[in-house]
Design an enzyme around this catalytic site. Structure first.
Site, PDB file in Angstrom:
ATOM      1  N   PRO A 197       0.751  -1.023   0.012  1.00 20.17           N
ATOM      2  CA  PRO A 197       0.075  -0.079   0.235  1.00 20.17           C
ATOM      3  C   PRO A 197       0.930   1.160  -0.074  1.00 20.17           C
ATOM      4  O   PRO A 197       1.919   1.165   0.667  1.00 20.17           O
ATOM      5  CB  PRO A 197      -0.999  -0.245   1.381  1.00 20.17           C
ATOM      6  CG  PRO A 197      -0.109  -1.158   2.201  1.00 20.17           C
ATOM      7  CD  PRO A 197       0.559  -2.154   1.257  1.00 20.17           C
ATOM      8  N   ASN A 198       0.489   2.159  -0.731  1.00 18.23           N
ATOM      9  CA  ASN A 198       0.780   3.582  -1.046  1.00 18.23           C
ATOM     10  C   ASN A 198       2.206   3.803  -1.621  1.00 18.23           C
ATOM     11  O   ASN A 198       2.524   4.754  -2.007  1.00 18.23           O
ATOM     12  CB  ASN A 198       0.934   4.265   0.439  1.00 18.23           C
ATOM     13  CG  ASN A 198      -0.237   4.391   1.188  1.00 18.23           C
ATOM     14  OD1 ASN A 198      -1.150   4.819   0.604  1.00 18.23           O
ATOM     15  ND2 ASN A 198      -0.287   3.862   2.246  1.00 18.23           N
TER      16      ASN A 198
ATOM     17  N   ARG B 179       4.639  10.995  -3.072  1.00 22.23           N
ATOM     18  CA  ARG B 179       4.480  10.783  -1.514  1.00 22.23           C
ATOM     19  C   ARG B 179       5.591  10.872  -0.690  1.00 22.23           C
ATOM     20  O   ARG B 179       6.841  10.778  -0.856  1.00 22.23           O
ATOM     21  CB  ARG B 179       4.093   9.273  -1.376  1.00 22.23           C
ATOM     22  CG  ARG B 179       4.166   8.834   0.178  1.00 22.23           C
ATOM     23  CD  ARG B 179       4.067   7.234   0.139  1.00 22.23           C
ATOM     24  NE  ARG B 179       3.665   6.778   1.524  1.00 22.23           N
ATOM     25  CZ  ARG B 179       4.263   5.704   1.906  1.00 22.23           C
ATOM     26  NH1 ARG B 179       4.839   4.833   1.155  1.00 22.23           N
ATOM     27  NH2 ARG B 179       3.856   5.286   2.983  1.00 22.23           N
TER      28      ARG B 179
ATOM     29  N   TYR C 166      10.930   8.995   1.018  1.00 25.96           N
ATOM     30  CA  TYR C 166      10.952   8.108  -0.328  1.00 25.96           C
ATOM     31  C   TYR C 166      11.671   8.377  -1.567  1.00 25.96           C
ATOM     32  O   TYR C 166      11.694   7.534  -2.318  1.00 25.96           O
ATOM     33  CB  TYR C 166       9.528   7.469  -0.338  1.00 25.96           C
ATOM     34  CG  TYR C 166       8.806   6.856   0.926  1.00 25.96           C
ATOM     35  CD1 TYR C 166       9.445   5.861   1.512  1.00 25.96           C
ATOM     36  CD2 TYR C 166       7.884   7.578   1.408  1.00 25.96           C
ATOM     37  CE1 TYR C 166       8.879   5.229   2.664  1.00 25.96           C
ATOM     38  CE2 TYR C 166       7.279   7.040   2.820  1.00 25.96           C
ATOM     39  CZ  TYR C 166       7.889   5.933   3.209  1.00 25.96           C
ATOM     40  OH  TYR C 166       7.129   5.493   4.423  1.00 25.96           O
TER      41      TYR C 166
ATOM     42  N   ASN D 229       8.018  -5.498  -0.559  1.00 23.46           N
ATOM     43  CA  ASN D 229       7.981  -4.302   0.261  1.00 23.46           C
ATOM     44  C   ASN D 229       6.557  -4.220   0.648  1.00 23.46           C
ATOM     45  O   ASN D 229       5.606  -3.655  -0.392  1.00 23.46           O
ATOM     46  CB  ASN D 229       8.325  -2.982  -0.569  1.00 23.46           C
ATOM     47  CG  ASN D 229       8.243  -1.743   0.746  1.00 23.46           C
ATOM     48  OD1 ASN D 229       7.560  -1.865   1.704  1.00 23.46           O
ATOM     49  ND2 ASN D 229       9.021  -0.764   0.170  1.00 23.46           N
TER      50      ASN D 229
ATOM     51  N   ALA E 170       3.133  -0.568   5.061  1.00 23.87           N
ATOM     52  CA  ALA E 170       2.537  -0.605   6.448  1.00 23.87           C
ATOM     53  C   ALA E 170       1.988  -1.798   6.913  1.00 23.87           C
ATOM     54  O   ALA E 170       2.011  -2.275   8.083  1.00 23.87           O
ATOM     55  CB  ALA E 170       1.592   0.374   6.610  1.00 23.87           C
TER      56      ALA E 170
ATOM     57  N   HIS F 169       4.112  -4.237   9.216  1.00 25.98           N
ATOM     58  CA  HIS F 169       3.951  -4.053  10.811  1.00 25.98           C
ATOM     59  C   HIS F 169       2.775  -4.631  11.481  1.00 25.98           C
ATOM     60  O   HIS F 169       2.659  -4.665  12.530  1.00 25.98           O
ATOM     61  CB  HIS F 169       3.984  -2.416  11.109  1.00 25.98           C
ATOM     62  CG  HIS F 169       5.191  -1.885  10.302  1.00 25.98           C
ATOM     63  ND1 HIS F 169       6.372  -2.396  10.271  1.00 25.98           N
ATOM     64  CD2 HIS F 169       5.103  -0.951   9.363  1.00 25.98           C
ATOM     65  CE1 HIS F 169       7.262  -1.456   9.466  1.00 25.98           C
ATOM     66  NE2 HIS F 169       6.188  -0.510   8.938  1.00 25.98           N
TER      67      HIS F 169
ATOM     68  N   ASP G 276       1.688 -15.584   7.217  1.00 24.71           N
ATOM     69  CA  ASP G 276       1.213 -16.829   6.908  1.00 24.71           C
ATOM     70  C   ASP G 276       1.373 -17.163   5.559  1.00 24.71           C
ATOM     71  O   ASP G 276       1.820 -18.422   5.219  1.00 24.71           O
ATOM     72  CB  ASP G 276      -0.195 -16.863   7.311  1.00 24.71           C
ATOM     73  CG  ASP G 276      -0.425 -17.192   8.955  1.00 24.71           C
ATOM     74  OD1 ASP G 276       0.464 -17.435   9.530  1.00 24.71           O
ATOM     75  OD2 ASP G 276      -1.751 -17.019   9.464  1.00 24.71           O
TER      76      ASP G 276
ATOM     77  N   GLU H  72      12.499  -9.194   2.422  1.00 26.88           N
ATOM     78  CA  GLU H  72      11.566  -8.014   2.934  1.00 26.88           C
ATOM     79  C   GLU H  72      12.345  -6.965   2.604  1.00 26.88           C
ATOM     80  O   GLU H  72      13.617  -6.875   2.992  1.00 26.88           O
ATOM     81  CB  GLU H  72      11.181  -7.922   4.328  1.00 26.88           C
ATOM     82  CG  GLU H  72      10.558  -7.221   4.864  1.00 26.88           C
ATOM     83  CD  GLU H  72      10.208  -7.089   6.504  1.00 26.88           C
ATOM     84  OE1 GLU H  72       9.942  -8.123   7.019  1.00 26.88           O
ATOM     85  OE2 GLU H  72      10.405  -6.000   7.080  1.00 26.88           O
TER      86      GLU H  72
ATOM     87  N   HIS I   1      12.530  -2.379   2.546  1.00 25.52           N
ATOM     88  CA  HIS I   1      12.175  -1.169   2.879  1.00 25.52           C
ATOM     89  C   HIS I   1      12.998  -0.105   2.262  1.00 25.52           C
ATOM     90  O   HIS I   1      14.282  -0.121   2.364  1.00 25.52           O
ATOM     91  CB  HIS I   1      11.992  -0.951   4.277  1.00 25.52           C
ATOM     92  CG  HIS I   1      11.190  -1.850   4.953  1.00 25.52           C
ATOM     93  ND1 HIS I   1       9.653  -1.948   4.688  1.00 25.52           N
ATOM     94  CD2 HIS I   1      11.479  -2.981   5.706  1.00 25.52           C
ATOM     95  CE1 HIS I   1       9.134  -2.971   5.503  1.00 25.52           C
ATOM     96  NE2 HIS I   1      10.321  -3.501   5.938  1.00 25.52           N
ATOM     97  N   ILE I   2      12.553   1.139   1.907  1.00 24.45           N
ATOM     98  CA  ILE I   2      13.055   2.074   1.153  1.00 24.45           C
ATOM     99  C   ILE I   2      13.798   2.958   2.427  1.00 24.45           C
ATOM    100  O   ILE I   2      15.090   3.361   2.081  1.00 24.45           O
ATOM    101  CB  ILE I   2      12.118   2.949   0.347  1.00 24.45           C
ATOM    102  CG1 ILE I   2      11.679   2.181  -0.748  1.00 24.45           C
ATOM    103  CG2 ILE I   2      12.923   4.103  -0.161  1.00 24.45           C
ATOM    104  CD1 ILE I   2      10.422   2.770  -1.484  1.00 24.45           C
ATOM    105  N   SER I   3      13.077   3.011   3.233  1.00 21.91           N
ATOM    106  CA  SER I   3      13.378   3.890   4.421  1.00 21.91           C
ATOM    107  C   SER I   3      14.198   2.909   5.614  1.00 21.91           C
ATOM    108  O   SER I   3      13.908   1.606   5.608  1.00 21.91           O
ATOM    109  CB  SER I   3      12.420   4.645   5.040  1.00 21.91           C
ATOM    110  OG  SER I   3      11.439   3.798   5.480  1.00 21.91           O
TER     111      SER I   3
ATOM    112  N   ARG J 288      13.100   5.383  12.282  1.00 25.43           N
ATOM    113  CA  ARG J 288      11.554   6.019  12.541  1.00 25.43           C
ATOM    114  C   ARG J 288      10.788   5.640  13.756  1.00 25.43           C
ATOM    115  O   ARG J 288      11.289   5.451  14.635  1.00 25.43           O
ATOM    116  CB  ARG J 288      10.781   5.667  10.973  1.00 25.43           C
ATOM    117  CG  ARG J 288      11.865   6.190   9.762  1.00 25.43           C
ATOM    118  CD  ARG J 288      11.053   5.760   8.482  1.00 25.43           C
ATOM    119  NE  ARG J 288       9.694   6.550   8.485  1.00 25.43           N
ATOM    120  CZ  ARG J 288       8.885   6.248   7.380  1.00 25.43           C
ATOM    121  NH1 ARG J 288       9.052   5.195   6.641  1.00 25.43           N
ATOM    122  NH2 ARG J 288       7.825   6.922   7.357  1.00 25.43           N
TER     123      ARG J 288
ATOM    124  N   ARG K 228       7.198   1.043  13.479  1.00 28.59           N
ATOM    125  CA  ARG K 228       7.798   0.522  12.244  1.00 28.59           C
ATOM    126  C   ARG K 228       8.920  -0.302  12.600  1.00 28.59           C
ATOM    127  O   ARG K 228       9.603  -0.968  11.835  1.00 28.59           O
ATOM    128  CB  ARG K 228       8.127   1.797  11.353  1.00 28.59           C
ATOM    129  CG  ARG K 228       7.305   2.593  10.983  1.00 28.59           C
ATOM    130  CD  ARG K 228       7.562   3.713   9.889  1.00 28.59           C
ATOM    131  NE  ARG K 228       6.689   4.801   9.904  1.00 28.59           N
ATOM    132  CZ  ARG K 228       5.863   4.928   9.295  1.00 28.59           C
ATOM    133  NH1 ARG K 228       5.388   3.908   8.376  1.00 28.59           N
ATOM    134  NH2 ARG K 228       5.109   6.005   9.087  1.00 28.59           N
TER     135      ARG K 228
END
Ligand code: DQA
Length: 139
Positions: A9-10, A17, A22, A71, A74, A77, A84, A95, A97-99, A104, A108
């Site tokens: 999402p996002n 954004r 990001y 990725n 959210a 988390h 599962d 997994e 993540h950009i940030s 943060r 997170r």
């Protein structure tokens, strides 16, 4: 190798954004640059804002592909359902993540997914995806 990138999402808003977190590149341009850089790899990309569609994609590719770069945004988390799904498939998942999520907010810092993943790469901007790809293709 067949490698699926899944963004949650996002992440369709990359380049628009929260650019200070990001960056200002959109993901489609970045994905095209990966295709140019790794012409021998079969790279596919899927983005969804819906948890169930992410799970469906994990099920679709998760017995066929050599690697999945995820990725989950959210959902990382919060989502026991995605955790599962990762546990239920045979394709290894990295997994990303950009940030740097550990610099943060504390919510997170917890990943529901990481324990079911091959590994986690966070904080290298969009290069996090390439680093994950390098891991898959170097094996
Ligand atoms: C993110 C980090 C998450 O905490 C956040 O919800 C995102 C993006 C990242 O790539 O840095 O949407 O996964």
């Amino acid at each position: 190798m067949k490698i699926q990138i899944i963004n949650g999402p996002n992440l369709n808003l990359l380049g628009i954004r929260e650019k200070s977190i990001y960056g200002d590149a959109d993901f489609n341009s970045y994905f095209n640059s990966l295709i140019q850089r790794y012409p021998d790899q079969q790279l596919t990309y899927f983005q969804s804002n819906n948890e169930g569609e992410i799970i469906d994609t994990l099920h679709e590719v998760g017995f066929l592909y050599d690697g999945i770069i995820l990725n989950a945004g959210a959902y990382t988390h919060t989502s026991i359902a995605i955790a599962d799904a990762i546990a239920g498939i045979t394709t290894p998942v990295i997994e990303v993540h950009i940030s740097n999520v550990y610099r943060r907010e504390s919510f997170r810092h917890k990943s529901m997914l990481a324990a079911n993943c091959k590994g986690v790469i966070a904080g290298f901007g969009l290069d996090s995806y390439r680093l994950a790809l390098e891991n898959f293709i170097s094996k």
